[in-house]
Design an enzyme around this catalytic site. Structure first.
Site, PDB file in Angstrom:
ATOM      1  N   SER B  53     -49.751  -7.467  43.222  1.00  0.00           N
ATOM      2  CA  SER B  53     -49.353  -6.505  42.192  1.00  0.00           C
ATOM      3  C   SER B  53     -48.635  -7.158  41.011  1.00  0.00           C
ATOM      4  CB  SER B  53     -48.501  -5.388  42.796  1.00  0.00           C
ATOM      5  OG  SER B  53     -47.296  -5.918  43.295  1.00  0.00           O
ATOM      6  N   LEU B  75     -70.060  -0.346  33.573  1.00  0.00           N
ATOM      7  CA  LEU B  75     -68.733  -0.901  33.276  1.00  0.00           C
ATOM      8  C   LEU B  75     -67.623   0.141  33.360  1.00  0.00           C
ATOM      9  CD1 LEU B  75     -66.805  -3.086  32.045  1.00  0.00           C
ATOM     10  CD2 LEU B  75     -67.648  -2.383  29.795  1.00  0.00           C
ATOM     11  N   VAL B  76     -67.863   1.298  32.755  1.00  0.00           N
ATOM     12  CA  VAL B  76     -66.775   2.290  32.679  1.00  0.00           C
ATOM     13  C   VAL B  76     -66.509   2.973  34.014  1.00  0.00           C
ATOM     14  CG1 VAL B  76     -67.082   2.661  30.204  1.00  0.00           C
ATOM     15  CG2 VAL B  76     -68.223   4.211  31.834  1.00  0.00           C
ATOM     16  N   GLN B  86     -67.866   2.799  21.108  1.00  0.00           N
ATOM     17  CA  GLN B  86     -68.586   3.396  19.990  1.00  0.00           C
ATOM     18  C   GLN B  86     -69.229   4.710  20.442  1.00  0.00           C
ATOM     19  OE1 GLN B  86     -72.634   2.265  19.195  1.00  0.00           O
ATOM     20  NE2 GLN B  86     -71.963   1.316  17.301  1.00  0.00           N
ATOM     21  N   GLN B  88     -71.893   7.679  20.252  1.00  0.00           N
ATOM     22  CA  GLN B  88     -73.210   8.058  19.708  1.00  0.00           C
ATOM     23  C   GLN B  88     -73.187   9.486  19.170  1.00  0.00           C
ATOM     24  OE1 GLN B  88     -76.181   7.273  22.787  1.00  0.00           O
ATOM     25  NE2 GLN B  88     -76.567   5.230  21.976  1.00  0.00           N
ATOM     26  N   ARG B  89     -72.071  10.196  19.450  1.00  0.00           N
ATOM     27  CA  ARG B  89     -71.975  11.549  18.894  1.00  0.00           C
ATOM     28  C   ARG B  89     -71.617  11.474  17.407  1.00  0.00           C
ATOM     29  NH1 ARG B  89     -68.100  15.598  21.906  1.00  0.00           N
ATOM     30  NH2 ARG B  89     -69.245  17.114  20.657  1.00  0.00           N
ATOM     31  N   ARG B 157     -54.774  -8.396  37.644  1.00  0.00           N
ATOM     32  CA  ARG B 157     -55.152  -8.037  39.004  1.00  0.00           C
ATOM     33  C   ARG B 157     -56.513  -7.353  39.021  1.00  0.00           C
ATOM     34  NH1 ARG B 157     -51.937  -3.890  43.068  1.00  0.00           N
ATOM     35  NH2 ARG B 157     -52.765  -4.771  44.993  1.00  0.00           N
ATOM     36  N   ARG B 166     -68.452  -8.639  39.876  1.00  0.00           N
ATOM     37  CA  ARG B 166     -69.446  -8.765  38.816  1.00  0.00           C
ATOM     38  C   ARG B 166     -69.877 -10.198  38.531  1.00  0.00           C
ATOM     39  NH1 ARG B 166     -71.197  -3.536  39.010  1.00  0.00           N
ATOM     40  NH2 ARG B 166     -69.509  -2.089  38.545  1.00  0.00           N
TER      41      ARG B 166
END
Lengths: 227, 227, 227, 227
Positions: B53, B75-76, B86, B88-89, B157, B166
């Site tokens: 931690s 990723l998110v 970014q 797209q809306r 961490r 990944r």
């Protein structure tokens, strides 16, 4: 879009009330000591005093089919939630299956253009796979509109927050549609817990957006000292 | 893809060492009391005892351009992280701008098919916008391959955990490429902190996957009692 | 209590503004493209539109000495934060060192009673340790008042939330004191970012508590439709 | 200490299996399509491939009475969890009620010293309250040993992590006792889901601690390349 509440903490309101009660008692409250009137009183007092964490003890799980990946990309930005989503890396999406926005669908011309492109895209997807391209790479041609399935678990506190943003008339239409369907279903099983859930303006007493949809007056029109 | 470490906690290793030191001292440690040898010793001892931690006190911010929305959707899903992407809306994506997978690019035929479809898709996007469809609905035709930009902040961490998943050779190639670029850059500014970062097998001593890439032996081949 | 901002993301306001800018641009914004006026404008627009997530890219680390464990037990309930705290399992707390509440201190009689008990408690602690009881068990006699040290990292968004709860006049006095000291220090290094930080009533325009301290009018007195 | 599993997601294993199935299917799986053998197979495959997030869809709620505040201060450091704890600010703790460590209790002399001090401390607490000191300030004299009550909700994934740390023989005895009681109860209602839950060494195949309790060999003794 199909939204189905498939599971939830049994007796969610009793559970939340028992947790709230514990904070002010000598011992953990027994769930079964809670009767309807007591539950209603405790939940309302807790909510109006801003003591929201007790709502976290009730969790709700939804199965959602037929939403676009445009929508899920937005959805999974909510971080206090659990998601299990259909993988385009491992599932072959053979036939065109997509969400078409209402603005596009209602005009003959735009609808046809859209549908033609979707057909072409899926033809390319299939051709790539046939040519030995792995599913996980072929999917790069697939559109934001592609339908997907996702299992969502959120607790009642996070659902409140989710609804406050996503039931707003200014939210993107597809996620708003999903949020409204979710809200309707949780209200059925926990009406007291969710009685004030909905767009943020309902909780605040005014619209916090720059431009209001008109449902509620704007902050600066309500508060003398408002900015 | 362009990955740039744009900001980070100054003196990240001193900061982590000072925090670790605090846990075993009478007072908070002064960051400047920490010299190189002390830092190295504390960080290594802390890591090998599993006291991870303390690494959270060092944060790292990256600007990433030119990755696909297929990649950012993955990723998110990392929830102990902050993202600004970014939209797209709100941003009109006028001209074709996309990621093309290597498997598709290296064959003349598949590359041409892919590129032709991308051109068609963007033509449709532009036609829809011209026909009065809002950007946020026209984008439903845009592909997973569409390029996007994103600002990412993670602490050390969570970066360890991110790299462990990944940087694995079995991870999807685009996010692996991004992870490797991130790792290279944080190693430059915090070499001791990230000296054991990389695919999970490096930390475990064996490959935990069902099928190994061969970099490390599999669990069951290493451990007598392994399953 | 000693509260010291020991580290933070360099140029926190530029960083937040650059992240916000990215959401509406073709590419990630360069931090150095941001000038003071642009930063101010972007941060204010972002905040007033409720787009708070961009504030997460700026992190702040504090070293706090001399607060009670009563206070840290409350503090560590904040979950979107990183803590490294002095361990009572591994640090021997030889001599009496404690926080004395003002209500207790200002009356001669209560102060004396309190101090006498603290002395007795520490005598018992030392006697237990001398009798071979491990530190981690002897500490069971130590009081909530015992002083401790803690390193705290929070991002600007969470700090806003933390201040909204803990700078409230109805918050517990010790954590409020700490929160006010933290707020003063972050305001010095990021005055625009934190210009509206403080008790929740400042952001809402009314007091959301059941009983108001009087700083702001209550919700129901401000809103016609208020409950 | 009294630990009671008071609520949980109904059919937790079916729920997790259905979520896992969704990731590899065209549509969300129906919970009721899952039979015992299918559930077992899916859960085991998912776990051994490291795809742990599906376990988050099953939540478990415990009521715990009679643990010390020393223990809860450690417990609430787990951030992916929900807690509702008895408040010492609002509940008057009239009579001595505390946890006594076994090392202290088993020796006549230390036990007596401890009990005497507890009596004195509570006498002071009561005297302070009687002298007009508010409960929330009088509690500063109360010990780490003071008993408290807490309601805990964690999902199955976090429970795995919690058990991996807290069921370890080197964990602090009180939280280990609590963790073991929790584990026993969740195993009863979800035996497949929790079949590999327990100290970290069980999952890893070796002990990752600096000093092993002897239950499992150390990493460096198991792996040729181990450090």
């Amino acid at each position: 879009m199909k939204v189905k509440l498939i599971n939830y903490t049994p007796e969610p309101e009793k559970t939340v009330a028992a947790a709230a009660y514990t904070c002010h008692s000598k011992e953990c409250a027994e769930i079964d000591e809670m009767n309807d009137e007591k539950i209603r009183k405790i939940i309302r007092a807790t909510r109006s005093s801003g003591h929201h964490s007790v709502m976290e003890h009730a969790g709700f799980t939804f199965a959602v089919d037929g939403i676009s990946r445009a929508c899920t990309h937005q959805l999974v930005r909510h971080r206090i939630a659990s998601f299990s989503q259909q993988s385009q890396r491992y599932v072959n999406l053979g036939e065109p299956d997509y969400v078409i926005p209402e603005t596009v669908e209602k005009k003959n011309e735009t609808r046809k253009t859209f549908e033609k492109t979707m057909k072409d895209v899926w033809d390319t997807y299939k051709r790539l796979v046939k040519n030995g391209i792995p599913d996980e790479d072929a999917r790069y041609v697939l559109p934001n509109a592609a339908k997907t399935s996702i299992v969502i678990t959120m607790n009642a506190r996070e659902l409140y927050y989710f609804f406050s943003l996503r039931c707003c008339n200014r939210a993107q239409w597809e996620i708003r549609d999903m949020a409204n369907k979710m809200l309707k279903q949780v209200k059925r099983v926990a009406p007291v817990l969710f009685e004030e859930a909905g767009p943020r303006c309902k909780q605040l007493g005014y619209c916090p957006e720059m431009e209001s949809c008109g449902l509620m007056p704007r902050k600066k029109d309500v508060l003398k000292e408002g900015k």
